[in-house]
Design a protein around this motif. Structure first.
Motif, PDB file in Angstrom:
ATOM      1  N   SER A  36       0.859  -1.170   0.000  1.00  0.00           N
ATOM      2  CA  SER A  36       0.000   0.000   0.000  1.00  0.00           C
ATOM      3  C   SER A  36       0.899   1.224   0.000  1.00  0.00           C
ATOM      4  O   SER A  36       1.840   1.302   0.775  1.00  0.00           O
ATOM      5  N   ASN A  37       0.604   2.158  -0.855  1.00  0.00           N
ATOM      6  CA  ASN A  37       1.410   3.364  -0.941  1.00  0.00           C
ATOM      7  C   ASN A  37       0.583   4.557  -0.515  1.00  0.00           C
ATOM      8  O   ASN A  37      -0.409   4.891  -1.151  1.00  0.00           O
ATOM      9  N   ASP A  56      -3.872   4.648  -2.329  1.00  0.00           N
ATOM     10  CA  ASP A  56      -4.430   3.603  -3.184  1.00  0.00           C
ATOM     11  C   ASP A  56      -5.781   4.057  -3.749  1.00  0.00           C
ATOM     12  O   ASP A  56      -6.630   4.568  -3.016  1.00  0.00           O
ATOM     13  N   LYS A  57      -5.970   3.874  -5.038  1.00  0.00           N
ATOM     14  CA  LYS A  57      -7.165   4.368  -5.729  1.00  0.00           C
ATOM     15  C   LYS A  57      -8.470   3.860  -5.120  1.00  0.00           C
ATOM     16  O   LYS A  57      -9.468   4.568  -5.109  1.00  0.00           O
ATOM     17  N   GLY A  96      -7.096   8.501  -6.118  1.00  0.00           N
ATOM     18  CA  GLY A  96      -5.802   8.325  -5.487  1.00  0.00           C
ATOM     19  C   GLY A  96      -5.087   9.595  -5.053  1.00  0.00           C
ATOM     20  O   GLY A  96      -3.945   9.530  -4.611  1.00  0.00           O
TER      21      GLY A  96
END
Length: 128
Positions: A36-37, A56-57, A96
């Motif tokens: 996860s960013n 995350d989108k 995002g």
């Protein structure tokens, strides 16, 4: 004779290393990693509050719900959902990414904006 002993030691060392490497490689194939960013940047000085986040989108709808709860339904500008309050506040959200820019002056509005930044950070998975 010393050469033979050296060759035998080297061969057995190589064999043991190869077996160890094979065992490590096979254990990694059973591992699943989820990544996860999340990146959050906040600037809060005497005259301005700025918040920017990428995430995350799939968390976009959760972030939108937080903003709608405080500031109502957005306008749409291209790929962005946009909320504005006069010339002092602009919130932009797209898949995002979210940004908040607020020029201080109204303490009540500042409190709402700051609270929004904290709640958006929480729903997108940012650790405080």
């Amino acid at each position: 004779m010393k050469k033979w002993i050296l060759l035998i030691v080297l061969a057995s060392s190589f064999s043991a290393y190869a077996q160890q490497a094979k065992a490590i490689a096979s254990s990694k194939t059973n591992t699943t990693t989820t990544t996860s960013n999340v990146s959050v940047s906040v600037s809060d000085d005497d005259s301005n509050y700025a918040f920017a986040a990428s995430f995350d989108k799939q968390k976009t709808s959760s972030a939108k719900k937080e903003i709608v709860t405080i500031f109502g339904e957005p306008a749409t500008e291209g790929k962005y959902f946009v909320w504005r309050k006069g010339e002092n506040l602009e919130i932009k959200l797209r898949e995002g990414r979210v940004s908040i820019e607020f020029e201080k002056g109204d303490q009540k509005l500042y409190d709402k904006v700051k609270s929004l930044g904290d709640s958006v950070s929480e729903v997108i998975g940012s650790k405080k």
